[in-house]
Design a protein around this motif. Structure first.
Motif, PDB file in Angstrom:
ATOM      1  N   THR A 171     -16.239-155.447 -11.276  1.00  0.00           N
ATOM      2  CA  THR A 171     -16.217-156.574 -10.338  1.00  0.00           C
ATOM      3  C   THR A 171     -15.659-156.186  -8.975  1.00  0.00           C
ATOM      4  OG1 THR A 171     -14.008-157.332 -11.014  1.00  0.00           O
ATOM      5  CG2 THR A 171     -15.902-158.181 -12.265  1.00  0.00           C
ATOM      6  N   ARG A 172     -15.111-154.982  -8.835  1.00  0.00           N
ATOM      7  CA  ARG A 172     -14.484-154.582  -7.570  1.00  0.00           C
ATOM      8  C   ARG A 172     -14.887-153.163  -7.145  1.00  0.00           C
ATOM      9  NH1 ARG A 172     -10.309-154.391 -11.578  1.00  0.00           N
ATOM     10  NH2 ARG A 172      -9.500-152.257 -11.767  1.00  0.00           N
ATOM     11  N   LEU A 173     -16.111-152.774  -7.465  1.00  0.00           N
ATOM     12  CA  LEU A 173     -16.536-151.403  -7.207  1.00  0.00           C
ATOM     13  C   LEU A 173     -16.590-151.058  -5.723  1.00  0.00           C
ATOM     14  CD1 LEU A 173     -19.280-150.830  -9.930  1.00  0.00           C
ATOM     15  CD2 LEU A 173     -16.912-150.046  -9.914  1.00  0.00           C
ATOM     16  N   HIS A 174     -16.798-152.051  -4.865  1.00  0.00           N
ATOM     17  CA  HIS A 174     -16.805-151.771  -3.422  1.00  0.00           C
ATOM     18  C   HIS A 174     -15.457-151.233  -2.951  1.00  0.00           C
ATOM     19  CE1 HIS A 174     -20.729-153.075  -2.077  1.00  0.00           C
ATOM     20  NE2 HIS A 174     -20.643-154.180  -2.774  1.00  0.00           N
ATOM     21  N   ALA A 175     -14.384-151.607  -3.656  1.00  0.00           N
ATOM     22  CA  ALA A 175     -13.044-151.230  -3.213  1.00  0.00           C
ATOM     23  C   ALA A 175     -12.408-150.140  -4.066  1.00  0.00           C
ATOM     24  CB  ALA A 175     -12.139-152.468  -3.216  1.00  0.00           C
ATOM     25  N   GLU A 176     -12.988-149.828  -5.208  1.00  0.00           N
ATOM     26  CA  GLU A 176     -12.404-148.828  -6.103  1.00  0.00           C
ATOM     27  C   GLU A 176     -12.454-147.430  -5.489  1.00  0.00           C
ATOM     28  OE1 GLU A 176     -11.112-148.744  -9.639  1.00  0.00           O
ATOM     29  OE2 GLU A 176     -10.506-150.576  -8.596  1.00  0.00           O
ATOM     30  N   PRO A 177     -11.443-146.578  -5.770  1.00  0.00           N
ATOM     31  CA  PRO A 177     -11.494-145.196  -5.272  1.00  0.00           C
ATOM     32  C   PRO A 177     -12.711-144.465  -5.822  1.00  0.00           C
ATOM     33  CG  PRO A 177      -9.312-145.737  -6.113  1.00  0.00           C
ATOM     34  CD  PRO A 177     -10.211-146.866  -6.502  1.00  0.00           C
ATOM     35  N   ALA A 178     -13.301-143.667  -4.963  1.00  0.00           N
ATOM     36  CA  ALA A 178     -14.479-142.877  -5.349  1.00  0.00           C
ATOM     37  C   ALA A 178     -14.095-141.409  -5.434  1.00  0.00           C
ATOM     38  CB  ALA A 178     -15.604-143.079  -4.346  1.00  0.00           C
ATOM     39  N   ALA A 179     -14.842-140.663  -6.248  1.00  0.00           N
ATOM     40  CA  ALA A 179     -14.653-139.219  -6.396  1.00  0.00           C
ATOM     41  C   ALA A 179     -16.006-138.595  -6.690  1.00  0.00           C
ATOM     42  CB  ALA A 179     -13.647-138.919  -7.510  1.00  0.00           C
ATOM     43  N   PRO A 180     -16.144-137.279  -6.500  1.00  0.00           N
ATOM     44  CA  PRO A 180     -17.431-136.639  -6.759  1.00  0.00           C
ATOM     45  C   PRO A 180     -17.939-136.913  -8.169  1.00  0.00           C
ATOM     46  CG  PRO A 180     -15.998-135.132  -5.587  1.00  0.00           C
ATOM     47  CD  PRO A 180     -15.157-136.324  -5.958  1.00  0.00           C
ATOM     48  N   VAL A 221     -18.671-120.374  -5.263  1.00  0.00           N
ATOM     49  CA  VAL A 221     -20.107-120.147  -5.072  1.00  0.00           C
ATOM     50  C   VAL A 221     -20.907-120.894  -6.125  1.00  0.00           C
ATOM     51  CG1 VAL A 221     -21.938-118.409  -5.140  1.00  0.00           C
ATOM     52  CG2 VAL A 221     -19.809-117.930  -3.918  1.00  0.00           C
ATOM     53  N   GLN A 222     -20.448-120.831  -7.368  1.00  0.00           N
ATOM     54  CA  GLN A 222     -21.139-121.534  -8.443  1.00  0.00           C
ATOM     55  C   GLN A 222     -21.072-123.047  -8.259  1.00  0.00           C
ATOM     56  OE1 GLN A 222     -18.964-119.840 -11.689  1.00  0.00           O
ATOM     57  NE2 GLN A 222     -20.156-117.936 -11.705  1.00  0.00           N
ATOM     58  N   ARG A 223     -19.971-123.552  -7.738  1.00  0.00           N
ATOM     59  CA  ARG A 223     -19.860-124.985  -7.475  1.00  0.00           C
ATOM     60  C   ARG A 223     -20.857-125.423  -6.411  1.00  0.00           C
ATOM     61  NH1 ARG A 223     -13.350-126.478  -7.506  1.00  0.00           N
ATOM     62  NH2 ARG A 223     -12.950-125.828  -9.663  1.00  0.00           N
ATOM     63  N   ARG A 224     -20.991-124.633  -5.370  1.00  0.00           N
ATOM     64  CA  ARG A 224     -21.982-124.968  -4.338  1.00  0.00           C
ATOM     65  C   ARG A 224     -23.388-124.991  -4.941  1.00  0.00           C
ATOM     66  NH1 ARG A 224     -18.578-121.741  -1.084  1.00  0.00           N
ATOM     67  NH2 ARG A 224     -19.905-119.901  -1.353  1.00  0.00           N
ATOM     68  N   LYS A 225     -23.647-124.043  -5.823  1.00  0.00           N
ATOM     69  CA  LYS A 225     -24.950-124.007  -6.491  1.00  0.00           C
ATOM     70  C   LYS A 225     -25.145-125.266  -7.340  1.00  0.00           C
ATOM     71  CE  LYS A 225     -27.804-120.949  -9.360  1.00  0.00           C
ATOM     72  NZ  LYS A 225     -27.835-119.644 -10.092  1.00  0.00           N
ATOM     73  N   ALA A 226     -24.088-125.690  -8.034  1.00  0.00           N
ATOM     74  CA  ALA A 226     -24.175-126.910  -8.845  1.00  0.00           C
ATOM     75  C   ALA A 226     -24.411-128.134  -7.971  1.00  0.00           C
ATOM     76  CB  ALA A 226     -22.900-127.081  -9.669  1.00  0.00           C
ATOM     77  N   ASP A 227     -23.698-128.210  -6.855  1.00  0.00           N
ATOM     78  CA  ASP A 227     -23.856-129.358  -5.961  1.00  0.00           C
ATOM     79  C   ASP A 227     -25.282-129.449  -5.416  1.00  0.00           C
ATOM     80  OD1 ASP A 227     -21.214-129.917  -6.401  1.00  0.00           O
ATOM     81  OD2 ASP A 227     -20.513-129.142  -4.466  1.00  0.00           O
ATOM     82  N   GLU A 228     -25.915-128.292  -5.235  1.00  0.00           N
ATOM     83  CA  GLU A 228     -27.280-128.255  -4.718  1.00  0.00           C
ATOM     84  C   GLU A 228     -28.322-128.477  -5.807  1.00  0.00           C
ATOM     85  OE1 GLU A 228     -27.499-124.409  -3.019  1.00  0.00           O
ATOM     86  OE2 GLU A 228     -26.251-124.892  -1.269  1.00  0.00           O
ATOM     87  N   SER A 229     -27.989-128.085  -7.044  1.00  0.00           N
ATOM     88  CA  SER A 229     -29.004-127.994  -8.097  1.00  0.00           C
ATOM     89  C   SER A 229     -29.001-129.148  -9.090  1.00  0.00           C
ATOM     90  CB  SER A 229     -28.826-126.683  -8.888  1.00  0.00           C
ATOM     91  OG  SER A 229     -28.906-125.567  -8.038  1.00  0.00           O
ATOM     92  N   VAL A 230     -27.881-129.860  -9.227  1.00  0.00           N
ATOM     93  CA  VAL A 230     -27.757-130.868 -10.279  1.00  0.00           C
ATOM     94  C   VAL A 230     -28.016-132.264  -9.706  1.00  0.00           C
ATOM     95  CG1 VAL A 230     -26.212-131.979 -11.930  1.00  0.00           C
ATOM     96  CG2 VAL A 230     -26.141-129.486 -11.629  1.00  0.00           C
ATOM     97  N   LEU A 231     -28.899-132.996 -10.374  1.00  0.00           N
ATOM     98  CA  LEU A 231     -29.144-134.399 -10.078  1.00  0.00           C
ATOM     99  C   LEU A 231     -28.795-135.220 -11.310  1.00  0.00           C
ATOM    100  CD1 LEU A 231     -32.640-134.398  -8.287  1.00  0.00           C
ATOM    101  CD2 LEU A 231     -30.367-134.315  -7.255  1.00  0.00           C
ATOM    102  N   VAL A 232     -28.044-136.299 -11.104  1.00  0.00           N
ATOM    103  CA  VAL A 232     -27.706-137.211 -12.189  1.00  0.00           C
ATOM    104  C   VAL A 232     -28.513-138.494 -12.006  1.00  0.00           C
ATOM    105  CG1 VAL A 232     -25.877-138.491 -13.358  1.00  0.00           C
ATOM    106  CG2 VAL A 232     -25.365-136.266 -12.300  1.00  0.00           C
ATOM    107  N   ALA A 267     -30.127-142.194  -8.437  1.00  0.00           N
ATOM    108  CA  ALA A 267     -30.002-140.738  -8.531  1.00  0.00           C
ATOM    109  C   ALA A 267     -28.865-140.302  -7.631  1.00  0.00           C
ATOM    110  CB  ALA A 267     -31.298-140.048  -8.117  1.00  0.00           C
ATOM    111  N   LEU A 268     -28.087-139.336  -8.103  1.00  0.00           N
ATOM    112  CA  LEU A 268     -26.946-138.816  -7.356  1.00  0.00           C
ATOM    113  C   LEU A 268     -26.991-137.308  -7.313  1.00  0.00           C
ATOM    114  CD1 LEU A 268     -24.029-140.927  -8.913  1.00  0.00           C
ATOM    115  CD2 LEU A 268     -24.958-141.197  -6.599  1.00  0.00           C
ATOM    116  N   ARG A 269     -26.562-136.740  -6.197  1.00  0.00           N
ATOM    117  CA  ARG A 269     -26.224-135.337  -6.147  1.00  0.00           C
ATOM    118  C   ARG A 269     -24.872-135.156  -6.832  1.00  0.00           C
ATOM    119  NH1 ARG A 269     -30.562-132.146  -4.415  1.00  0.00           N
ATOM    120  NH2 ARG A 269     -31.622-133.158  -2.664  1.00  0.00           N
ATOM    121  N   PHE A 270     -24.601-133.935  -7.315  1.00  0.00           N
ATOM    122  CA  PHE A 270     -23.379-133.712  -8.076  1.00  0.00           C
ATOM    123  C   PHE A 270     -22.122-133.941  -7.239  1.00  0.00           C
ATOM    124  CE2 PHE A 270     -22.096-130.879 -11.911  1.00  0.00           C
ATOM    125  CZ  PHE A 270     -22.152-131.982 -12.735  1.00  0.00           C
ATOM    126  N   GLY A 271     -22.224-133.724  -5.934  1.00  0.00           N
ATOM    127  CA  GLY A 271     -21.058-133.892  -5.079  1.00  0.00           C
ATOM    128  C   GLY A 271     -20.924-135.272  -4.470  1.00  0.00           C
TER     129      GLY A 271
END
Length: 254
Positions: free
Chosen positions: A68-77, A98-109, A116-120
């Motif tokens: 009910t308050r997602l607009h105000a809740e803290p967000a994280a990657p 380096v592997q984290r950057r690859k994950a951020d570029e390669s993973v879609l949730v 759809a979200l990027r990992f970061g």
């Protein structure tokens, strides 16, 4: 290469930090639809029968109240919000920079709330399943299937898609079959092969990690993915058709 993951049912809320910045999310063209789902989710979550409407038990009351308050809740990657068997096996925190950057570029949730979200991408923890129906939105899988097609098809151009989604989330977007490989996990004992569920999540997470940490080029074709999988598992590739994706079958000892 793009790795398609489902979200986890369980999520780890951010303890502090700014709320979601909609302008910073990947695929900003989805924001009007994200806002529509978020508004409907907030309305349902404030209802006296919210638990039943969302199909969850009493132990998740706090999670539903947070909706009910997602607009105000803290967000994280996303990689730190999503938790559970698959994400534990992927182990983002133990990757190198380096592997984290690859994950951020390669993973879609693929997400029931965000499409759809990027990992970061930074989002708040929420409680919503793709199998849910919301007022003024309807069932979420058909809703997102109508919105995700053009966006994700454009993002997928030139990439091999490694599809680790569950069937519920796979229903929200059908990627181009010829460049997609779905990942199945079986156990085999005495010549008898059985589908597994819990270990499938773990193994898909391990596969995602293996693809992110292994040296060399990322797989660019189904045959390349098979070779990469065989570096760790017994595996086979079932060729697809013009309308049916290829299938990577990973076989675990029974």
């Amino acid at each position: 290469m793009l790795i398609l993951l489902p979200p986890s049912e369980g999520k780890t809320p951010a303890l502090r930090g700014p709320a979601v910045d909609w302008t910073a999310l990947g695929f900003p063209e989805l924001n009007p639809y994200r806002a529509k789902v978020l508004e409907a989710l907030g309305t349902v979550s404030a209802h006296q029968d919210a638990l039943a409407l969302l199909g969850v038990g009493a132990s998740l009351r706090d999670d539903v109240e947070r909706n009910t308050r997602l607009h105000a809740e803290p967000a994280a990657p996303a990689h730190s919000i999503y938790s559970g068997v698959l994400y534990d096996a992927l182990g983002y925190r133990s990757l190198t920079p380096v592997q984290r950057r690859k994950a951020d570029e390669s993973v879609l949730v693929i997400s029931a709330l965000w499409g759809a979200l990027r990992f970061g991408d930074s989002v708040p923890a929420y409680r919503l399943s793709m199998g849910t129906s919301l007022p003024d939105v309807g069932r979420l899988a058909p809703f997102w299937k109508e919105q995700l097609g053009d966006t994700l098809s454009a993002a997928a151009q030139g990439h091999l898609l490694v599809d680790c989604r569950s069937s519920t989330y796979a229903a929200a977007w059908a990627p181009p079959a010829q460049q997609t490989v779905t990942v199945n996990v079986f156990t085999e004992s005495g010549g008898v092969r059985k589908v597994v569920s819990h270990f499938a999540k773990h193994t898909r997470g391990e596969l995602a990690r293996h693809l992110l940490v292994r040296r060399g080029k990322a797989p660019g074709a189904p045959s390349d993915l098979l070779k990469a999988a065989r570096e760790k598992w017994e595996a086979e590739l079932v060729p697809g058709t013009a309308r049916k994706p290829h299938a990577l079958n990973i076989i675990l000892p029974g």
